[in-house]
Scaffold this motif. Sequence first.
Motif, short mmCIF file in Angstrom:
data_model
loop_
_atom_site.label_atom_id
_atom_site.label_comp_id
_atom_site.label_asym_id
_atom_site.label_seq_id
_atom_site.Cartn_x
_atom_site.Cartn_y
_atom_site.Cartn_z
N THR A 137 12.43 -12.60 3.53
CA THR A 137 11.62 -12.81 2.08
C THR A 137 10.81 -11.42 2.18
OG1 THR A 137 11.45 -14.98 2.39
CG2 THR A 137 9.80 -14.03 1.14
N GLY A 138 10.18 -10.79 3.26
CA GLY A 138 9.77 -9.55 3.18
C GLY A 138 10.86 -8.31 2.45
N GLY A 139 12.12 -8.63 3.03
CA GLY A 139 12.90 -7.53 2.57
C GLY A 139 13.39 -7.71 1.15
N LEU A 140 13.46 -8.94 0.77
CA LEU A 140 13.50 -9.22 -0.80
C LEU A 140 12.51 -8.70 -1.75
CD1 LEU A 140 15.35 -10.57 -2.88
CD2 LEU A 140 14.01 -12.63 -2.47
N CYS A 146 5.87 -3.92 -2.28
CA CYS A 146 6.46 -3.34 -1.08
C CYS A 146 5.35 -3.40 0.04
CB CYS A 146 6.68 -1.69 -1.36
SG CYS A 146 7.42 -0.78 -0.07
N GLY A 147 3.97 -3.20 -0.16
CA GLY A 147 3.06 -3.50 1.03
C GLY A 147 3.18 -4.86 1.35
N THR A 148 3.26 -5.82 0.59
CA THR A 148 3.46 -7.26 0.81
C THR A 148 4.59 -7.56 1.63
OG1 THR A 148 2.19 -7.97 -1.03
CG2 THR A 148 3.11 -9.70 0.04
N GLY A 149 5.68 -6.94 1.23
CA GLY A 149 7.20 -7.24 1.84
C GLY A 149 6.97 -6.70 3.28
N ILE A 150 6.35 -5.53 3.48
CA ILE A 150 6.14 -4.92 4.98
C ILE A 150 5.43 -5.69 5.78
CG2 ILE A 150 5.34 -2.88 6.23
CD1 ILE A 150 6.08 -1.08 3.78
N ILE A 151 4.38 -6.37 5.25
CA ILE A 151 3.61 -6.95 5.96
C ILE A 151 4.55 -8.65 6.49
CG2 ILE A 151 1.58 -8.86 6.02
CD1 ILE A 151 0.25 -6.73 4.38
N GLY A 207 15.32 -1.21 8.52
CA GLY A 207 14.56 -1.98 7.67
C GLY A 207 13.07 -1.72 7.76
N ILE A 208 12.58 -1.85 9.07
CA ILE A 208 11.08 -1.64 9.28
C ILE A 208 10.66 -0.23 9.37
CG2 ILE A 208 11.32 -1.51 11.96
CD1 ILE A 208 9.00 -3.83 9.72
N VAL A 209 11.77 0.66 9.29
CA VAL A 209 11.40 2.14 9.20
C VAL A 209 11.50 2.55 7.76
CG1 VAL A 209 12.09 4.33 9.99
CG2 VAL A 209 12.09 2.64 11.63
N PHE A 210 12.51 2.20 6.93
CA PHE A 210 12.92 3.00 5.84
C PHE A 210 11.80 2.40 4.72
CE2 PHE A 210 17.57 4.32 5.78
CZ PHE A 210 17.24 5.09 6.69
N ALA A 211 11.33 0.97 4.79
CA ALA A 211 10.25 0.40 3.98
C ALA A 211 9.18 1.20 3.97
CB ALA A 211 10.36 -1.14 4.18
N PRO A 212 8.35 1.20 5.13
CA PRO A 212 7.22 2.10 5.17
C PRO A 212 7.18 3.68 4.64
CG PRO A 212 7.19 0.77 7.13
CD PRO A 212 8.69 0.96 6.37
N LEU A 213 8.55 4.19 5.00
CA LEU A 213 8.52 5.32 4.69
C LEU A 213 8.80 5.65 2.95
CD1 LEU A 213 9.07 8.29 5.37
CD2 LEU A 213 11.38 8.10 5.67
N GLY A 214 9.58 4.57 2.45
CA GLY A 214 9.57 4.70 0.97
C GLY A 214 8.26 4.23 0.25
N LEU A 215 7.49 3.47 0.81
CA LEU A 215 6.31 3.17 0.26
C LEU A 215 5.11 4.77 0.35
CD1 LEU A 215 4.18 1.25 -0.76
CD2 LEU A 215 3.55 0.86 1.76
N LEU A 227 14.96 4.75 -0.77
CA LEU A 227 14.74 4.15 0.88
C LEU A 227 14.11 2.76 0.95
CD1 LEU A 227 12.94 7.38 2.50
CD2 LEU A 227 15.30 6.41 2.69
N GLN A 228 13.31 2.52 -0.12
CA GLN A 228 12.98 0.88 -0.13
C GLN A 228 14.18 0.05 -0.47
OE1 GLN A 228 10.09 0.87 -3.42
NE2 GLN A 228 8.31 1.66 -2.20
N VAL A 229 15.01 0.39 -1.42
CA VAL A 229 16.34 -0.45 -1.48
C VAL A 229 16.94 -0.74 -0.24
CG1 VAL A 229 18.32 -0.63 -2.81
CG2 VAL A 229 16.26 -0.10 -3.97
N LEU A 230 17.12 0.52 0.40
CA LEU A 230 18.16 0.55 1.70
C LEU A 230 17.35 -0.31 2.60
CD1 LEU A 230 19.38 4.00 1.79
CD2 LEU A 230 20.81 2.08 1.12
N GLY A 231 16.15 -0.04 2.91
CA GLY A 231 15.41 -0.67 3.90
C GLY A 231 15.24 -2.19 3.67
N GLY A 232 14.91 -2.53 2.33
CA GLY A 232 15.05 -4.07 1.93
C GLY A 232 16.26 -4.58 2.02
#
Length: 243
Positions: free
Chosen positions: A132-135, A107-112, A2-10, A192-197
Amino acid sequence: MGIVFAPLGLVLVFTAAITPQWREGRARLGIAAPGSLLRAGMKGQGMGVRSGSVEALLLLRSDGLWESCLQVEHSELKQCWPVSGPYQRDPRVRLAQGLVLTSLFLCGTGIILACIGFRCWTDIPLRGVAATGGLLVVISGLLSLTALGVYTHNVGRLGVAGPSQGASNPRFPHLRLHAAGSLYFGWLGSCLQVLGGSALLFSFKRPRRRTCLSFPELPVCCVCQSCPEITKISDTDVYEVSC
């Protein structure tokens, strides 16, 4: 994951948002006026357009969410400008702009929140904060997918004044518009965002801890995999018996 896919999707969705290749189209035009600006520009590029003749030029038109470009193929003649006219006022384009901006913010808020929840510098993470960030990351991916779906479904009709014109651009009658490269960046980043979240959402489920049989309220030591009551047993002599 999750912590890798979310920033990459962003990064991919942001790249798709700022690039003007959401749709493209090519048109072949003839140049007949000896004193036209386009002919003068072609002469300045040293392409040798003959005076008094009709030359065919292949124009490449591309549109994005905030910028449109027009380029003469196989040359350096290119001009870009902010979107305007019927294309800018199209409600589907405005919807895509709003959804993409909201998706980037969520997405930026969720990654933080996910980074705060992980707390790699401590032993105990904040699982609720990370989940919650993943959601938020999942919601951002769904919003960008919705924006891409609306735009792709109406890619040839955006900014067209009348339904009788179909997918043709009114200024360039032979211009047929189709999906371009920025959409593919957006699709990949949204997935990637959906998978990471979704991976971050598993933080809501706390892992089960092994307990000791004699003291169910005490967890098993994660290092030595032993129970605390063992340490309370007095030292005993151990004898080796052999036959």
